[in-house]
Structures are given as C-alpha cells and as structure tokens.
Design a protein around this motif. Structure first.
Motif, PDB file in Angstrom:
ATOM      1  N   LEU A   1      75.302  -1.579 -24.699  1.00 30.84           N
ATOM      2  CA  LEU A   1      74.236  -2.284 -23.971  1.00 30.84           C
ATOM      3  C   LEU A   1      73.144  -1.301 -23.549  1.00 30.84           C
ATOM      4  N   ARG A   2      73.549  -0.131 -23.109  1.00 34.53           N
ATOM      5  CA  ARG A   2      72.560   0.861 -22.670  1.00 34.53           C
ATOM      6  C   ARG A   2      71.693   1.322 -23.844  1.00 34.53           C
ATOM      7  N   LEU A   3      72.304   1.463 -25.038  1.00 38.93           N
ATOM      8  CA  LEU A   3      71.533   1.902 -26.202  1.00 38.93           C
ATOM      9  C   LEU A   3      70.597   0.794 -26.711  1.00 38.93           C
ATOM     10  N   LYS A   4      70.994  -0.449 -26.511  1.00 33.90           N
ATOM     11  CA  LYS A   4      70.102  -1.556 -26.894  1.00 33.90           C
ATOM     12  C   LYS A   4      68.831  -1.525 -26.055  1.00 33.90           C
ATOM     13  N   TYR A   5      68.980  -1.175 -24.771  1.00 34.60           N
ATOM     14  CA  TYR A   5      67.831  -1.058 -23.859  1.00 34.60           C
ATOM     15  C   TYR A   5      67.619   0.423 -23.526  1.00 34.60           C
ATOM     16  N   ARG A   6      67.513   1.242 -24.553  1.00 32.29           N
ATOM     17  CA  ARG A   6      67.475   2.692 -24.330  1.00 32.29           C
ATOM     18  C   ARG A   6      66.295   3.099 -23.455  1.00 32.29           C
ATOM     19  N   TYR A   7      65.175   2.392 -23.558  1.00 33.70           N
ATOM     20  CA  TYR A   7      64.009   2.736 -22.738  1.00 33.70           C
ATOM     21  C   TYR A   7      64.311   2.585 -21.251  1.00 33.70           C
ATOM     22  N   LEU A   8      65.243   1.699 -20.899  1.00 31.37           N
ATOM     23  CA  LEU A   8      65.688   1.588 -19.503  1.00 31.37           C
ATOM     24  C   LEU A   8      66.731   2.660 -19.187  1.00 31.37           C
ATOM     25  N   ASP A   9      67.646   2.859 -20.126  1.00 30.29           N
ATOM     26  CA  ASP A   9      68.693   3.864 -19.953  1.00 30.29           C
ATOM     27  C   ASP A   9      68.089   5.246 -19.703  1.00 30.29           C
ATOM     28  N   LEU A  10      66.969   5.515 -20.376  1.00 32.85           N
ATOM     29  CA  LEU A  10      66.315   6.828 -20.248  1.00 32.85           C
ATOM     30  C   LEU A  10      65.671   7.037 -18.875  1.00 32.85           C
ATOM     31  N   ARG A  11      65.599   5.993 -18.065  1.00 32.66           N
ATOM     32  CA  ARG A  11      65.098   6.167 -16.700  1.00 32.66           C
ATOM     33  C   ARG A  11      66.173   6.748 -15.786  1.00 32.66           C
ATOM     34  N   ARG A  12      67.427   6.746 -16.238  1.00 35.65           N
ATOM     35  CA  ARG A  12      68.518   7.235 -15.378  1.00 35.65           C
ATOM     36  C   ARG A  12      68.338   8.725 -15.087  1.00 35.65           C
ATOM     37  N   PRO A  13      68.555   9.153 -13.852  1.00 36.12           N
ATOM     38  CA  PRO A  13      68.323  10.554 -13.472  1.00 36.12           C
ATOM     39  C   PRO A  13      69.112  11.558 -14.306  1.00 36.12           C
ATOM     40  N   ASP A  14      70.367  11.230 -14.699  1.00 31.73           N
ATOM     41  CA  ASP A  14      71.154  12.208 -15.452  1.00 31.73           C
ATOM     42  C   ASP A  14      70.605  12.396 -16.860  1.00 31.73           C
ATOM     43  N   LEU A  15      70.156  11.307 -17.512  1.00 31.27           N
ATOM     44  CA  LEU A  15      69.568  11.462 -18.841  1.00 31.27           C
ATOM     45  C   LEU A  15      68.222  12.176 -18.761  1.00 31.27           C
ATOM     46  N   GLN A  16      67.440  11.867 -17.718  1.00 29.20           N
ATOM     47  CA  GLN A  16      66.157  12.563 -17.566  1.00 29.20           C
ATOM     48  C   GLN A  16      66.387  14.056 -17.337  1.00 29.20           C
ATOM     49  N   ARG A  17      67.397  14.390 -16.542  1.00 33.43           N
ATOM     50  CA  ARG A  17      67.737  15.807 -16.327  1.00 33.43           C
ATOM     51  C   ARG A  17      68.079  16.481 -17.668  1.00 33.43           C
ATOM     52  N   ASN A  18      68.865  15.794 -18.516  1.00 30.12           N
ATOM     53  CA  ASN A  18      69.262  16.358 -19.805  1.00 30.12           C
ATOM     54  C   ASN A  18      68.060  16.611 -20.711  1.00 30.12           C
ATOM     55  N   LEU A  19      67.157  15.623 -20.780  1.00 24.75           N
ATOM     56  CA  LEU A  19      66.004  15.768 -21.679  1.00 24.75           C
ATOM     57  C   LEU A  19      65.011  16.802 -21.151  1.00 24.75           C
TER      58      LEU A  19
END
Length: 599
Positions: free
Chosen positions: A131-149
């Motif tokens: 589900l998160r990958l289907k809405y990846r543009y929302l998933d990418l707002r998560r602080p842990d993913l933003q920290r990784n990128l």
C-alpha cells in the motif's frame, strides 16, 4: 479553497529554528502533521523535510478569519504561517529538535487542502509495504524515508568532492549501448531506425571506463545508473546506482588506499563513525575456510573448523562417505547453545537442507560433560572426544557439522552461522566491520552451461604466475580481484584489468569464445588494446546498498525514491505496461505472449 503564495516568502524550514530565534518573526511552510483544538487555542504540528514545529493559533492573537482557517486544518493540508518564535509555553518536548520553542501564528494561508491519506504519515510505519509503494509520493513524506534520501544525497555530494580532490574526472558514459550478454540478462531497447536491432541498457560502465583509460583520462568516476534483468532480493533492484571509478598506472594497494580514505570520510562526516585504517584484508580461500562465505560478517565469531582429518576412518558413514567423494567435514561451535530446544535444532536442520545439505549432524555438550547427539552412536568415546577438542567444545556448547562437497559445506555452514547470529541478536546495526576479500578464483564452473564463467568479468587480470593455466587448468587461476565487504554485505568490487591484448584473447578463449565471437562482442575493446593501453584498475560500489547499511535499513527499497517490487514492477505507475500497437509497428515488433497468458 487553496490560496496563493503571492507576496509571501519562506524564511526558513520548520526545524531550522531554535531558541536562538526567540523573538524573531518567521514565515514557515509545510504540511499539517496533526491539529489539536483546545477551544480558544489550536495546536498544530507542522512538518517539512527538516522536521516538526509546533504552531499555536490563539483567538485574539490571530484574526477571526485566520482562527477559522486553523479550525478546519486536517492532516496533510499544506499551509504557510507567519508568526513569532517564542519559548514553548508547555513542557519541553525532548523528542523534537524544536521541542523548546513554538511559533505563535499571526497569519495563515491554506496553500492546498488534502483528502484523508490512505495511511498515517509517520516514522516506522506499520502499513503494509504494498500500500505504501502504491502511494509512494505519500510514503516519501515520512521522516525516516526523508532522512534516508537526504543521507544518500549527502553521500553523493561527499563522494564527488572527495574524488574531485583526488584528481578524478566525472565523465558520463552511454546508457544506450551494445548488448554483451556475459553475466546477468540485459534490458533491451529496440531501435526504430534500425529495425530488428537493439540497444542494451548498461549493467555497468565497464567497457567504456576501460576505454577512457585507453584515452588517457587517468582517473575517471561516475555516479552511474545501471540495469540488470535478474531476480530481485532485499538488496537488489532492476535499476540501481553505482559509484564507479577507474584509475591508470596503479596496483591493488593504490585502489584500496583511495577507497579506504573515501569510506573513512563518508562514515565520519555522515555518521560520525571513525573507521580505523588500513582495513583488514583476507584472501577468498581464507574467507571460505573460516566463514563459509566470500562476504563474511566479522561482527561475531562462530568460525568454521575443518575436522576432516579428525573424523577420517570413524564409524559415521555420512562423514567418511563425504571424504571418500573428495568433500570435507566442517563444523561450527554455537557457544553456550547446548540447551537449545529440539524444535529450534530441527529448524536449523531445515535451513541446512534449504542450502543443499542432505542433513545436519549436531552434538550438544551437556553441563555435566555428557553428549546429546544425532550421530554419537556411530563413533567411539575416543573419536567423539577428539572431535569435541578439535571444535574447542565446552560444557553448554552446540556443535553443528556438515559433510559434503566443499561448496555445499561452505554454503550450509556459512548461512547457518548467520541464522544463529540473527536468532541470538548478534548482528548489531551500529557496529561497522569492513573487510577486503582478495585473490578470488578467476573462473567458476557452470553445470547449467557446461563451461567456465568469469567469477567477476572477462576483463579481470589473473595473477601473472597463473596465466599459463588459463586454458590448461582454469581452476588454478587466481584473479587480481578485490571486494569490499561491510557487515557481511558486498558493498563494492573491482579488479586489476587485463591490458595486454594477447592475455585478453587467451582469457576469452578460456571462457569458450572463438576469436570471431570475441571480436563480434568486444571488438571495439580488443581493437583499442592495439594502440597503447596503460595498466589500469577500478572499483564500483553499490550506492544504494552502501546507504542502506549506513541508514541501518534492511532493504534498499528504503533508500530509493521510487523502487520496484520483487517482480520488477512499479506499484505506483503500473510499469511495465502494454503499449499502443502503433508504437510496436514503428519499432517493427510483434508481441507473442506465452501460452498461459493467451488463455
């Protein structure tokens, strides 16, 4: 209704504010994390890529229209707020970078409204990955993913700075190139202008970077996109990024030196972790004998012991049979695990079978010194005693043995070692153990293809003293190849390249290429070798894999903005997809589906 930004300028990001800014008027813009309405006062947690900031809307401090807007705020609305930075009126929130301050709003604009998102935008999300990958543009707002990128971006910037300072030139190589199907499958791109002909997407810039050395560029690097049509795992993707480099007039020590200093800089500046240099080196043979793997994890012991000499002639047919067939008997000692329940031992037996073993022999040393074993009845007390001594066995230990061809024994015990370490929580993600593995075999035999394949690639230089064996005894040939390992994961690999055309042609013959076939696939490289080639070497890192370990993640999908899933598809865009018949016609292509898909 969404408002305009006209006349409004952001002064800073949310978490760039601190107590030093108290008394300042600021304009911040971002997303609403959550809103809490306490009557005459509304608390809003506002988020952007820098972090979270608490904003206070108090009736009377902001006009009625502004307060009404604050009342309607919901998760993921995009807002712009102007206000004064003050010390936090309530308790300081130690979990937030901005936990000692807040902004008291004087005005607000709602720049964009949001529907209720399909899952909460929060760190360490428990939402299913699909589900998160289907809405990846929302998933990418998560602080842990933003920290990784953001970490990945910093790594790339530091790599560029460091290599430029070391005299490397950043040079791009083609994405559309010739297919050279030696190794993983190529992704093919049909040519409209040349019907029936195809480009291939690069598996690596290997041949072009060698040609750049032929062209005198001396030190090259590139942060290169690469593509491989292969089955995926947690640390693989069909498209990935390499930190790619090549150097002229160097040997192994030169390549390792510059890369050790690069790694030292990255880990210090990104993680504040000190890497002690030089990094340990180990030959491929030693790594296999001690750890059953050419990418050993050094964060724990449990090394393999070869007990073939100890058990030869014993009464246990599994051991003696393996030795008679040219194999070996090896074991690992899981210290202090002698009381492991039978159910867990059975699970280890299953793991061993998954990696090719016919079974797994075990011996538990009880606290009173007696044994509980799957094979003790086939051996004398004296034989068992010698075996336990050879394994450094003590009361409370669990000894596990595999007997078969070396390749199977290594694979079984190497993976069991990791499985036990995982179960005992020995794999600490904040511990970083680096290792160079050197002197790989030049070739590995493929039962499927009935011929020798290059373990790395066909352009890897053999040890000079092994060159005479290239065609007569390929198994004896060692490669001047080196991999850099971190915590049991290969993060990069390279080699000294063949720069003499006669050695390169011999190498290709050893791999089953006729001269005609070799020139058909690699003619441009072989021709270049006739015009003065410097000795050269190189190395490439898997950038995504490296950052995955630095970010303490288990999957490279968590350090890639828009990753694919296991069947190489994108859940967000539905790629790959069918295309119009007109496009196929322009490319002179006809699609023939497998029978099962036609039905």
């Amino acid at each position: 209704m969404a408002e305009s930004m006209k006349g409004l300028k952001r002064t800073c990001r949310c978490a760039e504010l601190s107590e030093a800014n108290v008394g300042s008027e600021v304009t911040v813009m971002g997303w609403v994390q959550k809103q809490r309405n306490k009557g005459g006062i509304i608390f809003v947690d506002m988020r952007d890529r820098s972090g979270i900031l608490q904003v206070i809307f108090e009736d009377g401090e902001i006009d009625k229209e502004g307060f009404a807007k604050a009342e309607k705020l919901r998760s993921e609305f995009v807002i712009a707020v102007t206000g004064e930075v003050t010390k936090r009126s309530g308790a300081v929130n130690d979990k937030l970078k901005t936990g000692a301050i807040e902004v008291r709003a004087k005005s607000i604009r709602i720049l964009s409204e949001s529907e209720t998102p399909p899952f909460p935008i929060e760190a360490d999300s428990k939402t299913k990955e699909e589900l998160r990958l289907k809405y990846r543009y929302l998933d990418l707002r998560r602080p842990d993913l933003q920290r990784n990128l953001m970490m990945k971006s910093k790594v790339m910037t530091l790599v560029r700075q460091f290599l430029a300072d070391e005299g490397f030139l950043e040079i791009e190589t083609p994405i559309l190139q010739k297919s050279t199907p030696e190794g993983a499958r190529d992704y093919l791109v049909p040519s409209r202008i040349h019907p029936g002909h195809f480009y291939a997407l690069p598996q690596s810039p290997q041949l072009f970077k060698q040609l750049l050395m032929c062209s005198g560029y001396d030190r090259y690097f590139q942060i290169a996109r690469c593509f491989r049509d292969e089955d995926l795992r947690a640390d693989r993707q069909p498209e990935f990024t390499q930190i790619d480099m090549e150097l002229s007039f160097v040997d192994e020590d030169d390549v390792m030196d510059v890369n050790e200093r690069l790694l030292q800089k990255l880990f210090k500046e990104v993680l504040d972790v000190d890497i002690e240099l030089p990094i340990q080196r180990m030959t491929w043979q030693e790594a296999m004998d001690r750890f059953g793997s050419d990418k050993p994890d050094l964060r724990f012991g449990m090394e393999l012991k070869d007990v073939s000499d100890v058990v030869k002639g014993c009464g246990f047919g599994v051991f003696t049979g393996a030795l008679e067939n040219g194999g070996s008997v090896r074991g690992i000692n899981a210290k202090g695990q002698g009381a492991m329940p039978r159910k867990k031992i059975d699970a280890l037996v299953k793991t061993a079978k998954d990696f090719g073993a016919k079974g797994l022999a075990y011996l538990c040393i009880n606290e009173d010194g007696s044994y509980k074993s799957s094979f003790a009845k086939f051996m004398t007390e004296e034989e068992l005693k010698h075996l336990v001594e050879a394994m450094d066995g003590e009361a409370g230990d669990l000894l596990l043995f595999a007997a078969d061809k070396n390749k199977i024994v290594w694979d079984v015990l190497g993976n069991l070692r990791l499985e036990i370490a995982k179960n005992l929580d020995l794999l600490k993600k904040d511990e970083y153990k680096f290792l160079w593995v050197t002197e790989f075999p030049e070739f590995e035999y493929s039962e499927e293809q009935g011929r020798y394949l290059a373990m790395h690639h066909p352009f890897t230089m053999p040890f000079e003293e092994d060159i005479p064996y290239l065609e007569s005894n390929p198994e004896k040939v060692r490669a001047r190849a080196y991999d850099i390992i971190l915590n049991g994961t290969e993060i990069g690999g390279g080699s000294i390249r063949i720069h003499q055309d006669d050695v390169q042609e011999t190498m290709l013959r050893a791999l089953g290429f006729t001269n005609e076939k070799a020139h058909e696939q690699f003619g441009f490289l072989l021709d270049a070798f006739k015009y003065g080639v410097p000795p050269h070497a190189g190395l490439a890192y898997g950038l995504d894999r490296l950052v995955m370990l630095m970010a303490k993640e288990d999957s490279i999908r968590d350090v890639i903005a828009f990753p694919k899933v296991k069947d190489a598809s994108c859940l967000m865009t539905n790629a790959p997809d069918v295309v119009d018949d007109k496009q196929l016609e322009e490319l002179s292509l006809d699609v023939v589906l497998p029978k099962e898909e036609q039905e």
